[in-house]
Write a protein that holds these residues in place. Structure first.
Motif, PDB file in Angstrom:
ATOM      1  N   LYS A 103      10.273   5.831   1.899  1.00 18.08           N
ATOM      2  CA  LYS A 103       9.168   6.753   1.576  1.00 18.08           C
ATOM      3  C   LYS A 103       8.972   7.750   2.724  1.00 18.08           C
ATOM      4  O   LYS A 103       9.320   7.484   3.861  1.00 18.08           O
ATOM      5  CB  LYS A 103       7.865   5.961   1.376  1.00 18.08           C
ATOM      6  N   ASN A 104       8.397   8.855   2.313  1.00 15.87           N
ATOM      7  CA  ASN A 104       8.167   9.893   3.326  1.00 15.87           C
ATOM      8  C   ASN A 104       6.861   9.574   4.080  1.00 15.87           C
ATOM      9  O   ASN A 104       5.783   9.911   3.626  1.00 15.87           O
ATOM     10  CB  ASN A 104       8.063  11.243   2.617  1.00 15.87           C
ATOM     11  N   LEU A 105       6.966   8.913   5.226  1.00 12.69           N
ATOM     12  CA  LEU A 105       5.767   8.479   5.963  1.00 12.69           C
ATOM     13  C   LEU A 105       5.482   9.382   7.152  1.00 12.69           C
ATOM     14  O   LEU A 105       6.384   9.943   7.756  1.00 12.69           O
ATOM     15  CB  LEU A 105       5.946   7.041   6.454  1.00 12.69           C
ATOM     16  N   ARG A 106       4.182   9.471   7.431  1.00  9.08           N
ATOM     17  CA  ARG A 106       3.758  10.100   8.681  1.00  9.08           C
ATOM     18  C   ARG A 106       3.143   9.009   9.560  1.00  9.08           C
ATOM     19  O   ARG A 106       2.655   8.013   9.026  1.00  9.08           O
ATOM     20  CB  ARG A 106       2.703  11.170   8.411  1.00  9.08           C
ATOM     21  N   ALA A 107       3.099   9.264  10.835  1.00  6.83           N
ATOM     22  CA  ALA A 107       2.557   8.225  11.711  1.00  6.83           C
ATOM     23  C   ALA A 107       1.838   8.837  12.899  1.00  6.83           C
ATOM     24  O   ALA A 107       2.064   9.995  13.279  1.00  6.83           O
ATOM     25  CB  ALA A 107       3.658   7.299  12.192  1.00  6.83           C
ATOM     26  N   GLN A 108       0.991   8.012  13.463  1.00  6.24           N
ATOM     27  CA  GLN A 108       0.154   8.441  14.586  1.00  6.24           C
ATOM     28  C   GLN A 108      -0.034   7.209  15.451  1.00  6.24           C
ATOM     29  O   GLN A 108      -0.252   6.118  14.920  1.00  6.24           O
ATOM     30  CB  GLN A 108      -1.188   8.890  14.012  1.00  6.24           C
ATOM     31  N   MET A 160       0.843  -1.210   0.000  1.00  6.90           N
ATOM     32  CA  MET A 160       0.000   0.000   0.000  1.00  6.90           C
ATOM     33  C   MET A 160       0.872   1.251   0.000  1.00  6.90           C
ATOM     34  O   MET A 160       0.605   2.214  -0.723  1.00  6.90           O
ATOM     35  CB  MET A 160      -0.933   0.000   1.218  1.00  6.90           C
ATOM     36  N   VAL A 161       1.920   1.219   0.802  1.00  3.15           N
ATOM     37  CA  VAL A 161       2.828   2.370   0.882  1.00  3.15           C
ATOM     38  C   VAL A 161       3.453   2.622  -0.488  1.00  3.15           C
ATOM     39  O   VAL A 161       3.491   3.763  -0.976  1.00  3.15           O
ATOM     40  CB  VAL A 161       3.924   2.120   1.947  1.00  3.15           C
ATOM     41  N   GLU A 162       3.878   1.557  -1.073  1.00  2.00           N
ATOM     42  CA  GLU A 162       4.527   1.640  -2.389  1.00  2.00           C
ATOM     43  C   GLU A 162       3.592   2.295  -3.403  1.00  2.00           C
ATOM     44  O   GLU A 162       3.961   3.266  -4.077  1.00  2.00           O
ATOM     45  CB  GLU A 162       4.833   0.191  -2.789  1.00  2.00           C
ATOM     46  N   MET A 163       2.383   1.751  -3.490  1.00  2.00           N
ATOM     47  CA  MET A 163       1.443   2.214  -4.508  1.00  2.00           C
ATOM     48  C   MET A 163       0.945   3.634  -4.227  1.00  2.00           C
ATOM     49  O   MET A 163       0.869   4.459  -5.135  1.00  2.00           O
ATOM     50  CB  MET A 163       0.238   1.261  -4.578  1.00  2.00           C
ATOM     51  N   ALA A 164       0.633   3.919  -2.973  1.00  2.00           N
ATOM     52  CA  ALA A 164       0.133   5.262  -2.641  1.00  2.00           C
ATOM     53  C   ALA A 164       1.198   6.300  -2.959  1.00  2.00           C
ATOM     54  O   ALA A 164       0.912   7.386  -3.476  1.00  2.00           O
ATOM     55  CB  ALA A 164      -0.245   5.317  -1.167  1.00  2.00           C
ATOM     56  N   SER A 165       2.407   5.936  -2.673  1.00  2.00           N
ATOM     57  CA  SER A 165       3.495   6.865  -2.913  1.00  2.00           C
ATOM     58  C   SER A 165       3.672   7.092  -4.410  1.00  2.00           C
ATOM     59  O   SER A 165       3.923   8.218  -4.869  1.00  2.00           O
ATOM     60  CB  SER A 165       4.718   6.278  -2.219  1.00  2.00           C
ATOM     61  N   SER A 166       3.487   6.004  -5.187  1.00  2.00           N
ATOM     62  CA  SER A 166       3.619   6.169  -6.642  1.00  2.00           C
ATOM     63  C   SER A 166       2.505   7.062  -7.202  1.00  2.00           C
ATOM     64  O   SER A 166       2.650   7.679  -8.236  1.00  2.00           O
ATOM     65  CB  SER A 166       3.616   4.815  -7.325  1.00  2.00           C
ATOM     66  N   LEU A 167       1.399   7.110  -6.495  1.00  6.43           N
ATOM     67  CA  LEU A 167       0.300   7.992  -6.943  1.00  6.43           C
ATOM     68  C   LEU A 167       0.451   9.416  -6.384  1.00  6.43           C
ATOM     69  O   LEU A 167      -0.425  10.259  -6.580  1.00  6.43           O
ATOM     70  CB  LEU A 167      -1.053   7.409  -6.481  1.00  6.43           C
ATOM     71  N   GLY A 168       1.512   9.623  -5.665  1.00 11.91           N
ATOM     72  CA  GLY A 168       1.782  10.959  -5.129  1.00 11.91           C
ATOM     73  C   GLY A 168       0.944  11.294  -3.900  1.00 11.91           C
ATOM     74  O   GLY A 168       0.776  12.463  -3.541  1.00 11.91           O
ATOM     75  N   LEU A 169       0.412  10.275  -3.261  1.00 13.10           N
ATOM     76  CA  LEU A 169      -0.397  10.534  -2.072  1.00 13.10           C
ATOM     77  C   LEU A 169       0.474  10.573  -0.817  1.00 13.10           C
ATOM     78  O   LEU A 169       1.441   9.818  -0.706  1.00 13.10           O
ATOM     79  CB  LEU A 169      -1.434   9.415  -1.894  1.00 13.10           C
ATOM     80  N   GLU A 170       0.139  11.451   0.061  1.00  9.20           N
ATOM     81  CA  GLU A 170       0.800  11.419   1.367  1.00  9.20           C
ATOM     82  C   GLU A 170       0.272  10.197   2.119  1.00  9.20           C
ATOM     83  O   GLU A 170      -0.872   9.784   1.910  1.00  9.20           O
ATOM     84  CB  GLU A 170       0.477  12.687   2.154  1.00  9.20           C
ATOM     85  N   ILE A 171       1.088   9.678   3.047  1.00 11.67           N
ATOM     86  CA  ILE A 171       0.676   8.466   3.773  1.00 11.67           C
ATOM     87  C   ILE A 171       0.823   8.688   5.280  1.00 11.67           C
ATOM     88  O   ILE A 171       1.885   9.131   5.743  1.00 11.67           O
ATOM     89  CB  ILE A 171       1.538   7.257   3.360  1.00 11.67           C
ATOM     90  N   VAL A 172      -0.252   8.414   5.995  1.00 12.27           N
ATOM     91  CA  VAL A 172      -0.191   8.447   7.458  1.00 12.27           C
ATOM     92  C   VAL A 172      -0.466   7.022   7.925  1.00 12.27           C
ATOM     93  O   VAL A 172      -1.472   6.432   7.521  1.00 12.27           O
ATOM     94  CB  VAL A 172      -1.251   9.398   8.065  1.00 12.27           C
TER      95      VAL A 172
END
Ligand code: C2E
Ligand code: CA
Ligand code: CA
Length: 582
Positions: free
Chosen positions: A499-504, A469-481
């Motif tokens: 990848k540039n990830l955010r976390a909570q 999911m991280v891979e694909m979302a990042s390829s679509l230019g989406l930010e990821i939390v």
């Protein structure tokens, strides 16, 4: 929950029983009241009939008085006696007519001429007309003796009323009494019927009364000083229609039961969580509180925002989880009011923090029905203006399941984005939508549900999905939390990503009060600044190296002024990433 339900059920049953009992009693009394009214009406009719009979009698005696007082025939002469007798034969109600003078009777139609005049004694009552009424007079003409009669005297003529004058007047269970009165003198005397317990004097003051288990009704003649009183004992009244009482009791019981059930329903509604929540939102109640969970950049450890999460305590002070009350607000159709509450309070709470830190984003959860709600757009505009922040500092979190209607949602998201707000897809991965579908919505970010975070370091079947999911979302230019980061191992795993990830998650911080969040953010900033300045020390002298996690953690856990919901606050304050992850 079970206990609340049982209590509510008991309350409804108790209310239904009480309602039925009171309803039946009410119906019973209503039935009796109706019977009383009916009895009263019947007694009035009887009293009027009696008055009609007494009026006829009065007319008859009056005409005898007028005629015989005006007679020129010598009194007590044979011719006079014959005339008196002729009058009696014509009358049904008069037993005898006599000639009197100065309180003495000299002769009568029946007795003839008396050898010795009969002393009439003192009249029981003198009527307004001047006529004398003698009651309970022993009747001389009664051969067997013992009879009493009422005698009325006007001028030098008296008439003995037939004691059976109203004899044909006979109603089952009804008693009656006829009284003559002198209103000026306030005097009353019984002239016919039974002696009733209420007494003749009552007629001067009352029309109707229940006295010692008997209902009385009085009606006076319009033309003569006579009143008729009728009476019926209450047990006879009740006996007259037992079916009426049963019917009314049953109807009352049913009405009481229905009333109790309606009341229960209202009570149920009023005490139901939905109703309580709506009231709390509308009253801006302190039982509703917002907490904020920081969102951090995994790589840098910088606090880049926070998500507003609502907390609510019901009227018993019990904490109701948002997973319970948010669906209730959605089902009951007032989630927009909840969202408005959150928007208002969250932008107020964090206004200063966001003004000071322009890259700080406040995430607000919205429901499907908030999408396309013009009131929310207007409120957001006003609040953003009031807080002095820019729209890009607001991220609206929309759950994956609220995005079913692609065209509608895409348009609504587009409108929000045009103003400058960010839109994030929450709980991503647990719904049905694919990333390509989400891509069509052109949102800014996805929040990967904590279910996937939990698989990190495990051999669960779905463990590889997170990295995909991280891979694909990042390829679509989406930010990821990534949500629900609880352990250092999970954090390290995420930090190892390129990848540039955010976390909570709890590893970084539990949800905090607004004040605790401000403190968290400022300490995080200070830590970040110090890391920055240390990284600028090249070559790095030992004092420029970042503080070790263990020392910082210990320092931070000692801080008692950091208020949070429960559990550790710590991670982010100390999550100094390893250079390899930066
Ligand atoms: P959510 O938006 O996915 O919020 C994150 C939930 O995960 C929060 O639960 C938060 O306390 C919890 N959480 C955060 N970190 C961790 C962690 O490390 N481990 C675990 N196990 N849980 C963590 P919360 O506050 O109970 O909220 C539950 C859900 O209720 C939220 O899920 C959100 O869908 C909804 N909700 C909460 N506040 C609001 C609100 O103001 N408006 C709306 N529309 N929904 C809200
Ligand atoms: Ca959320
Ligand atoms: Ca979530």
């Amino acid at each position: 929950m079970m206990r609340i339900w049982t209590n509510a059920r008991l309350r409804i049953i108790a209310l239904a029983i009480l309602g039925s009992i009171f309803g039946s009693l009410g119906g019973f009394w209503l039935g009796r009241a109706i019977l009383l009214r009916t009895a009263n009406a019947a007694l009035s009719v009887y009293a009027q009939e009696l008055n009609r009979s007494s009026d006829i009698l009065s007319e008859e005696t009056n005409s005898i008085f007028v005629k015989m007082n005006a007679s020129t025939i010598p009194v007590c002469s044979n011719q006079d006696l014959a005339e008196l007798q002729a009058q009696i034969f014509r009358s049904v109600h008069i037993k005898d007519i006599g000639r009197t003078h100065d309180g003495k009777l000299y002769c009568s139609a029946i007795l003839g001429r008396l050898a010795h005049p009969y002393f009439e004694g003192k009249p029981s009552l003198v009527l307004d007309s001047g006529a004398n009424v003698y009651t309970h007079v022993p009747v001389l003409i009664d051969a067997k003796g013992g009879g009493n009669a009422t005698i009325v005297e006007a001028g030098d003529v008296d008439v003995v009323l037939n004691s059976n004058a109203f004899g044909d007047w006979d109603r089952p269970n009804i008693d009656y009494m006829l009284v003559a009165f002198n209103r000026e003198l306030g005097q009353v005397t019984q002239i016919a019927g039974s002696t009733l317990e209420i007494g003749p004097a009552w007629v001067l003051s009352q029309d109707s009364q229940i006295f010692r288990g008997t209902i009385y009704r009085k009606i006076c003649s319009a033309s003569h000083s006579v009143c008729a009183v009728t009476a019926e004992r209450l047990p006879d009244v009740w006996r007259s229609s037992i079916s009426t009482q049963i019917a009314y009791s049953a109807m009352g019981g049913f009405a009481g039961l229905s009333f109790a059930l309606v009341l229960s329903l209202l009570y149920w509604r009023a005490s139901g969580l939905g109703y309580q929540l709506l009231r709390a939102v509308r009253k801006n109640s302190s039982s509703l509180q917002l907490v904020y969970q920081p969102i951090l950049d995994v790589g840098t450890g910088r606090c880049i925002g926070a998500e507003a999460l609502l907390r609510w305590k019901d009227h018993n002070g019990a904490s109701i989880p948002p997973d319970v009350f948010i669906p209730i607000a959605e089902e009951r159709g007032f989630i927009n009011e909840v969202t408005a509450f959150v928007v208002r309070h969250a932008t107020n709470d964090l206004a200063q923090l966001m003004r000071n830190s322009e890259s700080f984003t406040l995430s607000i959860n919205i429901a499907a029905s908030d999408l396309g709600d013009e009131r929310l757009v207007e409120q957001l505009r006003d609040q953003v203006h009031l807080a002095g922040i820019h729209p890009g500092q607001i991220a609206l979190e929309l759950t994956e399941r609220s995005t079913a209607d692609l065209t509608f949602v895409r348009d609504a998201i587009q409108r929000l984005k045009t103003v400058g707000y960010k839109v994030h897809i929450d709980d991503f991965g647990i719904g049905f939508s694919s990333l390509s579908y989400i891509d069509q919505l052109s949102v800014n970010a996805i929040k990967i549900d904590q279910a996937f975070t939990r698989t990190i370091g495990t051999d669960a079947m779905i463990a590889p999905i997170l990295s995909q999911m991280v891979e694909m979302a990042s390829s679509l230019g989406l930010e990821i939390v990534v949500e629900g980061v609880e352990t250092e191992a999970q954090r390290n795993y995420l930090a190892a990503s390129d990848k540039n990830l955010r976390a909570q998650g709890w590893y970084y911080s539990r949800p905090l009060t607004a004040e605790a969040l401000r403190l968290f953010e400022s300490q995080n900033k200070a830590t970040q600044d110090s890391v920055m300045s240390q990284n600028e020390c090249k070559p790095a002298p030992p004092e420029c190296l970042p503080g070790l996690d263990s020392t910082s953690k210990a320092r931070a856990s000692d801080r008692s002024d950091v208020r949070h919901e429960s559990g550790p606050v710590i991670g982010a304050l100390t999550s100094t990433p390893s250079p390899a992850n930066l």
